[in-house]
Design an enzyme around this catalytic site. Sequence first.
Site, PDB file in Angstrom:
ATOM      1  N   ASP A  95       0.850  -1.185   0.000  1.00  0.00           N
ATOM      2  CA  ASP A  95       0.000   0.000   0.000  1.00  0.00           C
ATOM      3  C   ASP A  95       0.890   1.240   0.000  1.00  0.00           C
ATOM      4  O   ASP A  95       1.077   1.918   1.013  1.00  0.00           O
ATOM      5  CB  ASP A  95      -0.944  -0.010   1.195  1.00  0.00           C
ATOM      6  CG  ASP A  95      -2.099   0.952   0.993  1.00  0.00           C
ATOM      7  OD1 ASP A  95      -2.099   1.660  -0.037  1.00  0.00           O
ATOM      8  OD2 ASP A  95      -2.988   1.002   1.850  1.00  0.00           O
ATOM      9  N   CYS A  98       0.331   4.691   1.725  1.00  0.00           N
ATOM     10  CA  CYS A  98      -0.744   4.639   2.702  1.00  0.00           C
ATOM     11  C   CYS A  98      -0.424   5.794   3.656  1.00  0.00           C
ATOM     12  O   CYS A  98       0.739   5.996   4.012  1.00  0.00           O
ATOM     13  CB  CYS A  98      -0.721   3.305   3.435  1.00  0.00           C
ATOM     14  SG  CYS A  98      -2.139   3.136   4.531  1.00  0.00           S
ATOM     15  N   PHE A 223      -9.899   3.840   7.275  1.00  0.00           N
ATOM     16  CA  PHE A 223     -11.098   4.430   7.894  1.00  0.00           C
ATOM     17  C   PHE A 223     -11.228   5.908   7.561  1.00  0.00           C
ATOM     18  O   PHE A 223     -10.265   6.548   7.139  1.00  0.00           O
ATOM     19  CB  PHE A 223     -11.051   4.261   9.423  1.00  0.00           C
ATOM     20  CG  PHE A 223      -9.900   4.983  10.076  1.00  0.00           C
ATOM     21  CD1 PHE A 223      -9.964   6.346  10.340  1.00  0.00           C
ATOM     22  CD2 PHE A 223      -8.732   4.315  10.430  1.00  0.00           C
ATOM     23  CE1 PHE A 223      -8.906   7.024  10.930  1.00  0.00           C
ATOM     24  CE2 PHE A 223      -7.657   4.987  11.016  1.00  0.00           C
ATOM     25  CZ  PHE A 223      -7.747   6.339  11.263  1.00  0.00           C
ATOM     26  N   SER A 403      -6.513   9.574  19.083  1.00  0.00           N
ATOM     27  CA  SER A 403      -5.406   9.738  18.142  1.00  0.00           C
ATOM     28  C   SER A 403      -4.626  10.981  18.557  1.00  0.00           C
ATOM     29  O   SER A 403      -5.126  11.777  19.368  1.00  0.00           O
ATOM     30  CB  SER A 403      -5.936   9.920  16.722  1.00  0.00           C
ATOM     31  OG  SER A 403      -6.687   8.791  16.324  1.00  0.00           O
ATOM     32  N   HIS A 422       3.742   5.503  13.413  1.00  0.00           N
ATOM     33  CA  HIS A 422       2.619   5.808  12.508  1.00  0.00           C
ATOM     34  C   HIS A 422       1.273   5.461  13.106  1.00  0.00           C
ATOM     35  O   HIS A 422       0.234   5.721  12.484  1.00  0.00           O
ATOM     36  CB  HIS A 422       2.794   5.097  11.174  1.00  0.00           C
ATOM     37  CG  HIS A 422       2.272   3.697  11.116  1.00  0.00           C
ATOM     38  ND1 HIS A 422       2.619   2.713  12.029  1.00  0.00           N
ATOM     39  CD2 HIS A 422       1.427   3.090  10.240  1.00  0.00           C
ATOM     40  CE1 HIS A 422       2.012   1.585  11.698  1.00  0.00           C
ATOM     41  NE2 HIS A 422       1.284   1.780  10.642  1.00  0.00           N
ATOM     42  N   GLY A 425      -0.133   0.258  16.489  1.00  0.00           N
ATOM     43  CA  GLY A 425       0.506  -1.043  16.274  1.00  0.00           C
ATOM     44  C   GLY A 425      -0.369  -2.144  16.863  1.00  0.00           C
ATOM     45  O   GLY A 425      -0.850  -2.044  17.993  1.00  0.00           O
TER      46      GLY A 425
END
Lengths: 499, 144
Positions: A95, A98, A223, A403, A422, A425
Amino acid sequence: MRAVKIKKIDAFRWELQQEPGMLVPGLVYADERMIHALVNDESLGQVCNVAMLPGIINASIALPDIHTGYGFPIGGVAAFDRTTGIISPGGVGYDINCGVRLIRTDIPADALLASGNSISKIHDPSVPTRNTLLERLVDTLFTNIPSGVGSRRKDVRFSKGDLDRIAVGGAPVIIEQGYGFPDDREYLEENGSIPGANPDAVSDRAKERGRDQLGTLGSGNHFVEVGYVEDVYDKHAAGIFGLIPHTVTILIHTGSRGFGYQVCDDYLRTLGNRASLDNVVLPDRQLVWASVQSKEGRQYFSAMNAAANFAFANRQLITHWVRESFEQVLGSRADKLGMRIVYDVAHNIAKEEEYLIGGKHQKVIVHRKGATRAFPAGHSGIPEQYRTVGHPVLIPGDMGRYSYVLVGTAQTLRETFGTVCHGAGRVMSRGQAVRSAKGRQVVQELKERNIIVRGASRATINEEIPEAYKDVANVVDIVEGAGLARKVAKLHPLGVIKG
Amino acid sequence: MKEEARKIRYKLLPHTADICIEVSAASITGLFQNAAAAVLEQMVESGKTGDTVVRQISLQASGRDLLFIAWLQEILYEFYVHGLMYAGSTIEHMRATGLKAAVMFRRFDPKQHTAKREIKAITYHNIHIRKTGSRYTVRFVADI
């Protein structure tokens, strides 16, 4: 499981000592508890495998969201000399680009909740969320943004010529077609268009796989999340980013869809067959590589950049439909709602960047596999508007917690090639997560916590239950404790659409 | 060799981020066929009904492990680009560096079939086809 020799450097740094074949040591960012949890994990062996790749500089690095991948670990970073080093499709992943995009708004979060409700009561399960603007908003997003396996939107079609232009020009090509605000590009990594992309290096198959998937979320951990600014840690930086406490935010997490998957596949196959014929010994076949300056290396780099541009365009199109969804539900224009992009940053990519290494400026190819660029204040590679604080570093957690928005420090340029974690995990396999969710109504559980979830598949939602992930707060604390980044703001989820 | 109707023999092994599938079979062609069926079963529920089409597939690779990945990549490509679900195959010719097969597919119909998850790709991570006694076994990681 291979035994890896681990040496503690300090509370947040661990050295994986060199074994035969490793050209540099491994460097893992973790706390005591996390490193012990990793001892029996394949991911540390994967850090060691990366350390065997020709031309690797300083260390094979793993960030605290490290978990087992294939080839590189997820949460892995490695840099190679631009002239004498290598580039590996396995160090970027399928990806390509991403990444995560954050949109801010002027909308007070309370406005989305039921009359009499407010975010001060958001954790109270007795407060109803039914038939709120929030629920309508999440349903509208779910209708407007294609998600799930092989998702596509039939009313928007791109020709092969369009696709080639997008591969070269990225998000600005889509913006020029009316899918965005004119200044959106200023808030995207590389202005949403990485130079050096060549659509001729991309196979017809990749174009076929990508053509109907532009503007789609996909499946797995991708998402769109509506949330709000729950906490601000750095008022100055948050102010510059436009993050106002208790206002609505939107996070978008997706990548280059079938276009990127096929680019990676094509080059792994080409390089793998060549390595096999040349009897090249690899620690893992997924780590096939080409010299950066070889014909194959240059071709992969230009195809990867094309896929990266596709991903920027993909998130741009989704941004357009996010804005459109807010307009439909709130009855006000997106610009009047202050729906400006805060930033868009990749976490699966290889980039050419320059660092001070051993006292000399050196151009390198940095591979970030599940790792986010975090250029600090003063860096020329970030938008002018953010130059005094650094660009926003977007770290999504799981769908039930929170987040973070961070900024990188100068130390990250010295230690991790301008890179931090990122995300949270995973800690559970998908099978474990599904077993853990068995007999539970995950959507209802989250609704009782005032988080509205819509998913294309119940299986995906069960695989993505919050406890399948580490607590992202711990991950971010390690990055901050190690001095690589600082917290700016915490975002709390209100509604999520999953693939 | 024509694939016979039978229960697919495969199991899912723990993997943190993706899915790890172990497949076994009594023959190398059976291994390829079982793996294709296992991949489809991970992507789609109730994929055993619907109109069928047959396509001739010819593949080459520099070794058997790489040929195996190329075979599964072909199955993914047909699904994502043409909406075709693997439904069986006759492998007419096979050696370590190439194969020819007549592959039967069913058309994916959202009214009849339920998509479970998107498999982005089949990885090369630790790929190695083993023969133990008379059985062939392979483990592979699918990126999802």
